[in-house]
Write a protein that holds these residues in place. Structure first.
Motif, mmCIF file in Angstrom:
data_model
loop_
_atom_site.group_PDB
_atom_site.id
_atom_site.type_symbol
_atom_site.label_atom_id
_atom_site.label_comp_id
_atom_site.label_asym_id
_atom_site.label_seq_id
_atom_site.Cartn_x
_atom_site.Cartn_y
_atom_site.Cartn_z
ATOM 1 N N ASP A 92 9.406 -3.958 6.681
ATOM 2 C CA ASP A 92 8.696 -4.139 8.004
ATOM 3 C C ASP A 92 7.656 -5.219 7.682
ATOM 4 O OD1 ASP A 92 10.630 -2.583 9.323
ATOM 5 O OD2 ASP A 92 9.354 -0.817 9.215
ATOM 6 N N SER A 93 6.855 -5.207 7.069
ATOM 7 C CA SER A 93 5.757 -6.163 6.827
ATOM 8 C C SER A 93 5.889 -7.423 6.227
ATOM 9 C CB SER A 93 4.586 -5.267 6.013
ATOM 10 O OG SER A 93 4.907 -5.044 4.707
ATOM 11 N N TYR A 94 7.280 -7.541 5.863
ATOM 12 C CA TYR A 94 7.622 -8.862 4.828
ATOM 13 C C TYR A 94 7.902 -9.977 6.073
ATOM 14 C CZ TYR A 94 10.518 -12.269 2.669
ATOM 15 O OH TYR A 94 10.962 -13.449 2.171
ATOM 16 N N PRO B 123 0.752 -1.159 0.107
ATOM 17 C CA PRO B 123 0.001 0.120 -0.035
ATOM 18 C C PRO B 123 0.761 1.298 -0.046
ATOM 19 C CG PRO B 123 -0.739 -1.466 1.404
ATOM 20 C CD PRO B 123 0.308 -2.199 0.863
ATOM 21 N N ALA B 124 1.875 1.225 0.696
ATOM 22 C CA ALA B 124 2.941 2.284 0.870
ATOM 23 C C ALA B 124 3.377 2.709 -0.657
ATOM 24 C CB ALA B 124 3.961 2.327 1.708
ATOM 25 N N VAL B 125 3.766 1.859 -1.277
ATOM 26 C CA VAL B 125 4.316 1.981 -2.510
ATOM 27 C C VAL B 125 3.103 2.247 -3.753
ATOM 28 C CG1 VAL B 125 5.452 0.695 -4.694
ATOM 29 C CG2 VAL B 125 6.158 0.299 -2.337
ATOM 30 N N LEU C 74 11.995 5.354 1.722
ATOM 31 C CA LEU C 74 10.941 5.082 2.915
ATOM 32 C C LEU C 74 9.987 4.185 2.882
ATOM 33 C CD1 LEU C 74 11.065 8.884 3.969
ATOM 34 C CD2 LEU C 74 12.126 7.153 4.784
ATOM 35 N N ALA C 75 9.604 4.139 1.567
ATOM 36 C CA ALA C 75 8.472 3.242 1.364
ATOM 37 C C ALA C 75 8.789 1.740 1.300
ATOM 38 C CB ALA C 75 7.538 3.423 -0.138
ATOM 39 N N PHE C 76 10.229 1.555 0.928
ATOM 40 C CA PHE C 76 10.786 -0.011 0.933
ATOM 41 C C PHE C 76 10.932 -0.390 2.204
ATOM 42 C CE2 PHE C 76 12.679 0.297 -3.557
ATOM 43 C CZ PHE C 76 11.355 0.268 -4.112
ATOM 44 N N LYS C 77 11.181 0.595 3.189
ATOM 45 C CA LYS C 77 11.452 0.288 4.717
ATOM 46 C C LYS C 77 10.169 -0.259 5.173
ATOM 47 C CE LYS C 77 13.177 2.782 7.812
ATOM 48 N NZ LYS C 77 13.708 3.983 8.777
ATOM 49 N N GLN C 78 8.884 0.435 4.753
ATOM 50 C CA GLN C 78 7.641 -0.240 5.166
ATOM 51 C C GLN C 78 7.429 -1.642 4.544
ATOM 52 O OE1 GLN C 78 4.117 2.399 5.197
ATOM 53 N NE2 GLN C 78 5.557 4.073 4.674
ATOM 54 N N VAL C 79 8.059 -1.958 3.365
ATOM 55 C CA VAL C 79 7.790 -3.070 2.514
ATOM 56 C C VAL C 79 8.614 -4.139 3.467
ATOM 57 C CG1 VAL C 79 8.465 -4.480 0.682
ATOM 58 C CG2 VAL C 79 7.693 -2.272 0.540
ATOM 59 N N PRO D 86 18.469 -14.545 11.920
ATOM 60 C CA PRO D 86 17.157 -14.482 11.994
ATOM 61 C C PRO D 86 16.530 -13.469 11.370
ATOM 62 C CG PRO D 86 18.411 -14.970 14.193
ATOM 63 C CD PRO D 86 19.400 -14.596 13.119
ATOM 64 N N GLU D 87 15.392 -13.873 10.895
ATOM 65 C CA GLU D 87 14.776 -12.736 10.002
ATOM 66 C C GLU D 87 14.482 -11.289 10.749
ATOM 67 O OE1 GLU D 87 9.942 -12.391 9.277
ATOM 68 O OE2 GLU D 87 10.700 -13.627 7.749
ATOM 69 N N ALA D 88 14.106 -11.315 11.616
ATOM 70 C CA ALA D 88 13.918 -10.043 12.738
ATOM 71 C C ALA D 88 15.194 -9.329 12.653
ATOM 72 C CB ALA D 88 13.500 -10.205 13.984
#
Length: 319
Positions: free
Chosen positions: A49-51, A16-18, A42-47, A104-106
């Motif tokens: 975070d939600s991955y 959605p951010a993208v 900044l949009a990719f950062k949200q991508v 680890p993913e996190a």
């Protein structure tokens, strides 16, 4: 040309951010390359975070092809990516490929978002500050007439730094584009800081207007590896007249906007104005100024000749 595709035409995997960013880019709510680059990262950062990595896969193998690429394709469909965005996407893909499969993913997501923050700080924010300071130093304190074309954030920052921080007295002439008069908004911002400003709404009578100029500053969208400058349409006209009059022409460009591509004319790489085109004619948004009309380019690494662009690019690759 920006296609201004609707959200409903986007791939189902686009974040959605993208989606929102693509609509802004297609509508030219974000214009200069720096703003577009920063908003993209900044949009990719949200991508990121939600991955969530699918079971049986790893982030380094799955994220780029299945998640990042659909975002990039959508943004490119909304409006052709600027060179800095392309450079940043390649950099981000490289960072993803370096993620150890045992991390680890996190932790991997945290490392990626921190890397993006560092990239934004070093390659954009700090770079812009350094360029503004270096350019401000070029202005004489005894009444220079500085000419600029349209509005570019780097040029504005440099002029304000020279006036506010260095307390220099000089005049500014803003020459504008009648199709896209972005320079009009720059005039009051400079005037409010005590800078005498004259405004020219078009490119008529350049030979006469530039007679008293001391310096010409251009904010570049990119620098090609052959030293040519990619900037707002009309830049080359002003640079040509200034060069004929022996006036120093200075391009302002952070190195993230450099490209290994070569251009000798404005047709090789360009965008068509979506609001000013017909079946018979069109208006280009940018032009290419040959290096022979450019005295120097100021980057965060210093002032250099346009011919040094490939040397700088090689040094950046070694870092």
């Amino acid at each position: 040309m920006a296609k201004r595709i609707s959200i409903t035409q986007a791939d189902k995997d686009v974040h959605p951010a993208v989606l929102a960013l693509g609509q802004k880019m297609g509508a030219f709510a974000l214009t200069n390359s720096t703003d577009r680059l920063e908003a993209t990262l900044l949009a990719f950062k949200q991508v990121i975070d939600s991955y969530t990595t699918p079971q049986g896969s790893t982030m380094s193998r799955h994220f780029t092809s299945h998640v990042l690429n659909p975002q990039v394709e959508y943004l490119s469909a909304c409006r052709p990516m600027c060179f800095s965005m392309g450079n940043a996407v390649r950099w981000l893909k490289m960072q993803v490929s370096k993620i150890d499969i045992d991390v680890p993913e996190a932790d991997a997501k945290k490392d990626l978002t921190e890397a993006i923050d560092n990239f934004l700080r070093e390659r954009i924010h700090v770079a812009d500050v350094v360029i503004a300071e270096l350019v401000a130093d070029l202005i004489s304190p005894d009444g220079d007439l500085v000419v600029t074309f349209m509005h570019h954030p780097l040029v504005e920052r440099a002029l304000l730094h020279a006036r506010v921080e260095q307390q220099k007295s000089f005049r500014v002439m803003v020459i504008d584009d009648p199709f896209e008069p972005t320079g009009r908004a720059l005039v009051p911002r400079l005037s409010n800081q005590g800078i005498p400003v004259s405004y020219v709404p078009n490119l008529a009578a350049l030979g006469t207007l530039l007679q008293e100029a001391s310096l010409v500053f251009f904010g570049a969208e990119s620098m090609f590896s052959n030293g040519a400058m990619y900037a707002q349409a009309g830049t080359c006209d002003v640079a040509l007249f200034a060069n004929d009059l022996g006036i120093p022409v200075i391009g302002l460009c952070s190195t993230i906007n450099f490209t290994e591509r070569v251009a000798i004319d404005s047709q090789t790489y360009n965008e068509i104005d979506p609001d000013n085109h017909t079946a018979d004619s069109f208006r280009l948004l940018f032009d290419t100024t040959p290096d022979k009309y450019i005295t120097a380019v100021v980057t965060e690494l210093g002032k250099t000749a346009p011919a040094s662009v490939p040397v700088i690019m090689r040094k950046l690759e070694e870092l």
